[in-house]
Write an enzyme that holds these catalytic residues in place. Sequence first.
Site, PDB file in Angstrom:
ATOM      1  N   HIS A  69       6.939   4.294  12.508  1.00 52.19           N
ATOM      2  CA  HIS A  69       6.841   4.244  11.036  1.00 52.19           C
ATOM      3  C   HIS A  69       7.837   5.275  10.512  1.00 52.19           C
ATOM      4  O   HIS A  69       7.525   6.467  10.436  1.00 52.19           O
ATOM      5  CB  HIS A  69       5.397   4.580  10.625  1.00 52.19           C
ATOM      6  CG  HIS A  69       5.151   4.609   9.159  1.00 52.19           C
ATOM      7  ND1 HIS A  69       4.347   3.693   8.516  1.00 52.19           N
ATOM      8  CD2 HIS A  69       5.600   5.427   8.188  1.00 52.19           C
ATOM      9  CE1 HIS A  69       4.300   3.967   7.217  1.00 52.19           C
ATOM     10  NE2 HIS A  69       5.049   5.028   6.989  1.00 52.19           N
ATOM     11  N   ASN A 106      10.098   4.780   2.868  1.00 53.85           N
ATOM     12  CA  ASN A 106       9.942   3.831   3.960  1.00 53.85           C
ATOM     13  C   ASN A 106      11.218   3.028   4.200  1.00 53.85           C
ATOM     14  O   ASN A 106      11.870   2.586   3.251  1.00 53.85           O
ATOM     15  CB  ASN A 106       8.847   2.815   3.593  1.00 53.85           C
ATOM     16  CG  ASN A 106       7.462   3.402   3.722  1.00 53.85           C
ATOM     17  OD1 ASN A 106       7.059   3.839   4.792  1.00 53.85           O
ATOM     18  ND2 ASN A 106       6.731   3.430   2.612  1.00 53.85           N
ATOM     19  N   ARG A 145       0.829  -1.211   0.000  1.00 55.40           N
ATOM     20  CA  ARG A 145       0.000   0.000   0.000  1.00 55.40           C
ATOM     21  C   ARG A 145       0.872   1.273   0.000  1.00 55.40           C
ATOM     22  O   ARG A 145       1.025   1.926  -1.022  1.00 55.40           O
ATOM     23  CB  ARG A 145      -0.943   0.011   1.217  1.00 55.40           C
ATOM     24  CG  ARG A 145      -2.127   0.959   1.094  1.00 55.40           C
ATOM     25  CD  ARG A 145      -1.834   2.430   1.305  1.00 55.40           C
ATOM     26  NE  ARG A 145      -1.288   2.728   2.629  1.00 55.40           N
ATOM     27  CZ  ARG A 145      -0.843   3.924   2.977  1.00 55.40           C
ATOM     28  NH1 ARG A 145      -0.869   4.938   2.109  1.00 55.40           N
ATOM     29  NH2 ARG A 145      -0.336   4.127   4.180  1.00 55.40           N
ATOM     30  N   HIS A 186      10.763   6.882   7.965  1.00 61.23           N
ATOM     31  CA  HIS A 186      11.289   6.967   6.601  1.00 61.23           C
ATOM     32  C   HIS A 186      12.798   7.115   6.654  1.00 61.23           C
ATOM     33  O   HIS A 186      13.351   7.716   7.574  1.00 61.23           O
ATOM     34  CB  HIS A 186      10.630   8.129   5.852  1.00 61.23           C
ATOM     35  CG  HIS A 186       9.261   7.783   5.359  1.00 61.23           C
ATOM     36  ND1 HIS A 186       8.774   8.213   4.156  1.00 61.23           N
ATOM     37  CD2 HIS A 186       8.291   7.015   5.898  1.00 61.23           C
ATOM     38  CE1 HIS A 186       7.542   7.745   3.979  1.00 61.23           C
ATOM     39  NE2 HIS A 186       7.220   7.024   5.032  1.00 61.23           N
ATOM     40  N   CYS A 207      10.501   8.324  -1.887  1.00 56.86           N
ATOM     41  CA  CYS A 207      10.059   9.503  -1.144  1.00 56.86           C
ATOM     42  C   CYS A 207       9.151  10.345  -2.030  1.00 56.86           C
ATOM     43  O   CYS A 207       9.572  10.802  -3.083  1.00 56.86           O
ATOM     44  CB  CYS A 207      11.276  10.315  -0.733  1.00 56.86           C
ATOM     45  SG  CYS A 207      10.836  11.883   0.029  1.00 56.86           S
TER      46      CYS A 207
END
Lengths: 309, 309
Positions: B209, B251, B15, B211, B242
Amino acid sequence: MTLPAKVRIVEVGPRDGLQNEKQVIPADTKVSLIRRLEAAGLKAIETTSFVSPKWVPQMGDNTEVLTRVLAEAAPGVDYPVLTPNMKGFEAALAAGAREVAVFGAASESFSQKNINCSIAESLERFRPVLEAAAAADVRVRGYVSCVAGCPYEGSVAPEAVAEVAGTLLDMGCYEVSLGDTIGSGNPASIQRMLEAVQRRVPVHQLAGHYHDTYGMAVANIHASLQAGVSVFDASVAGLGGCPYAAGASGNVATEDVVWLMNSLGVDTGIDLNALVDTAAWISSQLGREPASKVARALLAKRAKAACTG
Amino acid sequence: MTLPAKVRIVEVGPRDGLQNEKQVIPADTKVSLIRRLEAAGLKAIETTSFVSPKWVPQMGDNTEVLTRVLAEAAPGVDYPVLTPNMKGFEAALAAGAREVAVFGAASESFSQKNINCSIAESLERFRPVLEAAAAADVRVRGYVSCVAGCPYEGSVAPEAVAEVAGTLLDMGCYEVSLGDTIGSGNPASIQRMLEAVQRRVPVHQLAGHYHDTYGMAVANIHASLQAGVSVFDASVAGLGGCPYAAGASGNVATEDVVWLMNSLGVDTGIDLNALVDTAAWISSQLGREPASKVARALLAKRAKAACTG
């Protein structure tokens, strides 16, 4: 935990980086790279290696590069060179070297496979280099490889690292750089290793030299900062790759280290934008993208800003 | 510091990853990717997003993908889907969703620029989704974006993150995932943010979460582990990049997270080799190399082993 207020970054790209490139880089490019690194604020730049061009053709221009670099040396900048034996040391001294580096492994198998002798024998071979350096008032930096793992033995005892590091200091090195040669360290294992080494060696004489093979280098540097280490080796644009697996990462990129330090409020004296320019320049000379995530992100941002006005 | 003995990894590649790819990936590829992730041991796989195909054509096949995935759901695996509004929630529910996700920003400017309403208004919009989910016995996961910085405002107050995270839990989310949307966090700032959030929310209801835009994600995950966080989002092969700068990382790669955990002795239940296979497979589908350093290093080692026999 209180972090050091400032750190010294030892740029190893021109030597440890370019030595591991397949292509042989022209001396002009090497000298230009070093000049750009000085301009970005680096105060310690490992310049070349005095090894046999038969074994390391990439460093065959060592005398020319060091002579040219020293002829216009920037004030306050150190230009260490690797000297694995007396022949190398004498050539380095003749070219004007004021700092040299020697290395030992923390793993017996690695020492045997790489330089065909035991750790103890390898250190004995450096003794005349350290004596000659002392006589010539030349500083000597020590490297210990395989501090967090060995490609042949797997794990390496922290006490073995402490012993080699301590011996190098006893022999006259002013600082010992602890190399995670295969990038297998993690923040916990690096801290355990550093605890053992600090029982033998004062932390201000230690440097961290971490490979980013598995993306752990920044975390390992942060863990080392927390343990009081304030000197780190790094390679602009992540030059060098991994000698053990083509396509894998090697030295941590200097840009990533400077980003971490800036973001933590730890002073490096380095201009990140000028460093990213340098990373972009040397990468274009090598026909590829910088391996550094920071360089890629900042270059992508610049490109976007240029597009959108 | 004692680390958690085990962590849950929420795979967001299908996703959050594929949504940010330029190309629209066929539903067959998405379903196959999810099947491979299950086989590698992932127990939570964010499957798709129920948003308008006008805005996000990459997720236009959401009903097909979720239906097919659920028709052969693996035992014990959760397949959350993003549902930004009631229309999305109803479509997700019709397709059989048992878990959905909603999101709020910790930065007012980001909320305004991205969804054209204040943080408070955005949370109110989710209230009917959370009520309908509760009535249908569907679990809801919350996301907070910009927890370590905002592309418009710069720094974001940890208390603002705590407030949004707390509100999402109060509204019925079972867990809140804290997103460093632009990758500007560092281990120290992440720990300060987590301290503030933990004054409002129990740590077992928090996920990280992060990056990897500037290569800090692994260090930030380690810092979060030390703060007691035991759930992390990650994207196989670093899928997604990104959205703010083409060419930059997005991610954190699932392989890098699993490597870190394995190396720290923290259980993930994931088979790293199968995960690297999956990273190589989806990257080849997208015509590029995995963004993960771990995947690159392990694939390079395999290639070398294959060459040298």
